[in-house]
Design a protein around this motif. Structure first.
Motif, PDB file in Angstrom:
ATOM      1  N   LEU A 141       0.824  -1.205   0.000  1.00  0.00           N
ATOM      2  CA  LEU A 141       0.000   0.000   0.000  1.00  0.00           C
ATOM      3  C   LEU A 141       0.864   1.263   0.000  1.00  0.00           C
ATOM      4  O   LEU A 141       0.645   2.173  -0.800  1.00  0.00           O
ATOM      5  CB  LEU A 141      -0.906  -0.009   1.227  1.00  0.00           C
ATOM      6  CG  LEU A 141      -1.785   1.209   1.386  1.00  0.00           C
ATOM      7  CD1 LEU A 141      -3.082   1.013   0.610  1.00  0.00           C
ATOM      8  CD2 LEU A 141      -2.067   1.474   2.841  1.00  0.00           C
ATOM      9  N   LEU A 142       1.839   1.311   0.883  1.00  0.00           N
ATOM     10  CA  LEU A 142       2.671   2.501   1.001  1.00  0.00           C
ATOM     11  C   LEU A 142       3.526   2.735  -0.243  1.00  0.00           C
ATOM     12  O   LEU A 142       3.735   3.886  -0.643  1.00  0.00           O
ATOM     13  CB  LEU A 142       3.565   2.404   2.247  1.00  0.00           C
ATOM     14  CG  LEU A 142       2.838   2.554   3.585  1.00  0.00           C
ATOM     15  CD1 LEU A 142       3.732   2.086   4.733  1.00  0.00           C
ATOM     16  CD2 LEU A 142       2.375   3.984   3.795  1.00  0.00           C
ATOM     17  N   ILE A 143       3.995   1.681  -0.854  1.00  0.00           N
ATOM     18  CA  ILE A 143       4.878   1.833  -2.013  1.00  0.00           C
ATOM     19  C   ILE A 143       4.107   2.012  -3.322  1.00  0.00           C
ATOM     20  O   ILE A 143       4.458   2.851  -4.144  1.00  0.00           O
ATOM     21  CB  ILE A 143       5.832   0.628  -2.129  1.00  0.00           C
ATOM     22  CG1 ILE A 143       6.807   0.640  -0.954  1.00  0.00           C
ATOM     23  CG2 ILE A 143       6.580   0.632  -3.457  1.00  0.00           C
ATOM     24  CD1 ILE A 143       7.677  -0.583  -0.861  1.00  0.00           C
ATOM     25  N   ARG A 144       3.051   1.262  -3.513  1.00  0.00           N
ATOM     26  CA  ARG A 144       2.374   1.239  -4.816  1.00  0.00           C
ATOM     27  C   ARG A 144       1.096   2.064  -4.908  1.00  0.00           C
ATOM     28  O   ARG A 144       0.719   2.498  -5.987  1.00  0.00           O
ATOM     29  CB  ARG A 144       2.035  -0.191  -5.205  1.00  0.00           C
ATOM     30  CG  ARG A 144       3.241  -1.038  -5.443  1.00  0.00           C
ATOM     31  CD  ARG A 144       2.845  -2.390  -5.920  1.00  0.00           C
ATOM     32  NE  ARG A 144       4.007  -3.230  -6.118  1.00  0.00           N
ATOM     33  CZ  ARG A 144       3.966  -4.515  -6.275  1.00  0.00           C
ATOM     34  NH1 ARG A 144       2.802  -5.137  -6.250  1.00  0.00           N
ATOM     35  NH2 ARG A 144       5.062  -5.205  -6.450  1.00  0.00           N
ATOM     36  N   GLU A 145       0.378   2.230  -3.790  1.00  0.00           N
ATOM     37  CA  GLU A 145      -0.955   2.802  -3.892  1.00  0.00           C
ATOM     38  C   GLU A 145      -1.138   4.141  -3.181  1.00  0.00           C
ATOM     39  O   GLU A 145      -2.162   4.781  -3.375  1.00  0.00           O
ATOM     40  CB  GLU A 145      -1.982   1.795  -3.343  1.00  0.00           C
ATOM     41  CG  GLU A 145      -2.007   0.506  -4.138  1.00  0.00           C
ATOM     42  CD  GLU A 145      -3.013  -0.477  -3.587  1.00  0.00           C
ATOM     43  OE1 GLU A 145      -4.124  -0.052  -3.249  1.00  0.00           O
ATOM     44  OE2 GLU A 145      -2.664  -1.666  -3.490  1.00  0.00           O
ATOM     45  N   TRP A 146      -0.197   4.527  -2.364  1.00  0.00           N
ATOM     46  CA  TRP A 146      -0.358   5.769  -1.610  1.00  0.00           C
ATOM     47  C   TRP A 146      -0.431   6.946  -2.576  1.00  0.00           C
ATOM     48  O   TRP A 146       0.339   7.018  -3.525  1.00  0.00           O
ATOM     49  CB  TRP A 146       0.813   5.948  -0.647  1.00  0.00           C
ATOM     50  CG  TRP A 146       0.462   6.781   0.533  1.00  0.00           C
ATOM     51  CD1 TRP A 146       0.752   8.098   0.706  1.00  0.00           C
ATOM     52  CD2 TRP A 146      -0.243   6.362   1.702  1.00  0.00           C
ATOM     53  NE1 TRP A 146       0.269   8.520   1.913  1.00  0.00           N
ATOM     54  CE2 TRP A 146      -0.355   7.475   2.549  1.00  0.00           C
ATOM     55  CE3 TRP A 146      -0.812   5.164   2.111  1.00  0.00           C
ATOM     56  CZ2 TRP A 146      -0.988   7.429   3.779  1.00  0.00           C
ATOM     57  CZ3 TRP A 146      -1.438   5.101   3.326  1.00  0.00           C
ATOM     58  CH2 TRP A 146      -1.530   6.226   4.148  1.00  0.00           C
ATOM     59  N   PRO A 147      -1.356   7.880  -2.353  1.00  0.00           N
ATOM     60  CA  PRO A 147      -1.561   8.957  -3.320  1.00  0.00           C
ATOM     61  C   PRO A 147      -0.404   9.939  -3.446  1.00  0.00           C
ATOM     62  O   PRO A 147      -0.266  10.589  -4.472  1.00  0.00           O
ATOM     63  CB  PRO A 147      -2.827   9.667  -2.815  1.00  0.00           C
ATOM     64  CG  PRO A 147      -2.952   9.284  -1.391  1.00  0.00           C
ATOM     65  CD  PRO A 147      -2.310   7.935  -1.255  1.00  0.00           C
ATOM     66  N   SER A 148       0.426  10.067  -2.429  1.00  0.00           N
ATOM     67  CA  SER A 148       1.577  10.953  -2.559  1.00  0.00           C
ATOM     68  C   SER A 148       2.720  10.377  -1.753  1.00  0.00           C
ATOM     69  O   SER A 148       2.526   9.870  -0.653  1.00  0.00           O
ATOM     70  CB  SER A 148       1.218  12.369  -2.094  1.00  0.00           C
ATOM     71  OG  SER A 148       1.730  12.670  -0.845  1.00  0.00           O
ATOM     72  N   GLY A 149       3.891  10.432  -2.319  1.00  0.00           N
ATOM     73  CA  GLY A 149       5.060   9.842  -1.684  1.00  0.00           C
ATOM     74  C   GLY A 149       5.867  10.846  -0.898  1.00  0.00           C
ATOM     75  O   GLY A 149       7.073  10.718  -0.793  1.00  0.00           O
ATOM     76  N   ASP A 150       5.194  11.843  -0.363  1.00  0.00           N
ATOM     77  CA  ASP A 150       5.924  12.811   0.453  1.00  0.00           C
ATOM     78  C   ASP A 150       5.068  13.187   1.650  1.00  0.00           C
ATOM     79  O   ASP A 150       3.999  12.635   1.868  1.00  0.00           O
ATOM     80  CB  ASP A 150       6.308  14.040  -0.369  1.00  0.00           C
ATOM     81  CG  ASP A 150       5.114  14.747  -0.980  1.00  0.00           C
ATOM     82  OD1 ASP A 150       3.964  14.353  -0.698  1.00  0.00           O
ATOM     83  OD2 ASP A 150       5.323  15.696  -1.740  1.00  0.00           O
TER      84      ASP A 150
END
Length: 87
Positions: A34-43
């Motif tokens: 979820l955190l790597i592939r699906e999270w809407p923003s990586g910051d």
């Protein structure tokens, strides 16, 4: 290093997009995906805290309940609807 990717915690349903698609997260493996592939923003501070907490949980440095609380906080910060599910 103790890798606990299959460790199970109380499930959470997260609404990842506007199409009302829910992701069910109940293992650290689910959380990593979820955190790597699906999270809407990586910051963002809460996101980075969740990633670090996930790594710490996988390594056995923090408990699953503590990680779950961090994940829920990060979801709230990102505007992701989250709902606990019965275990």
């Amino acid at each position: 290093m103790n890798r606990n990717l299959n460790s199970v915690f109380e499930p959470i349903a997260l609404s990842m997009n506007r199409n009302e698609t829910w992701a069910i997260v109940c293992t650290l493996r689910d959380a990593v995906r979820l955190l790597i592939r699906e999270w809407p923003s990586g910051d963002g501070e809460e996101y980075m805290t969740a990633v670090k907490a996930c790594v710490d949980a996988v390594n056995g440095d923090i408990g699953l309940d503590q990680f779950r609380a961090v994940l829920l906080s990060a979801a709230g910060d990102a505007g992701i609807a989250a709902s606990p599910l019965p275990h």
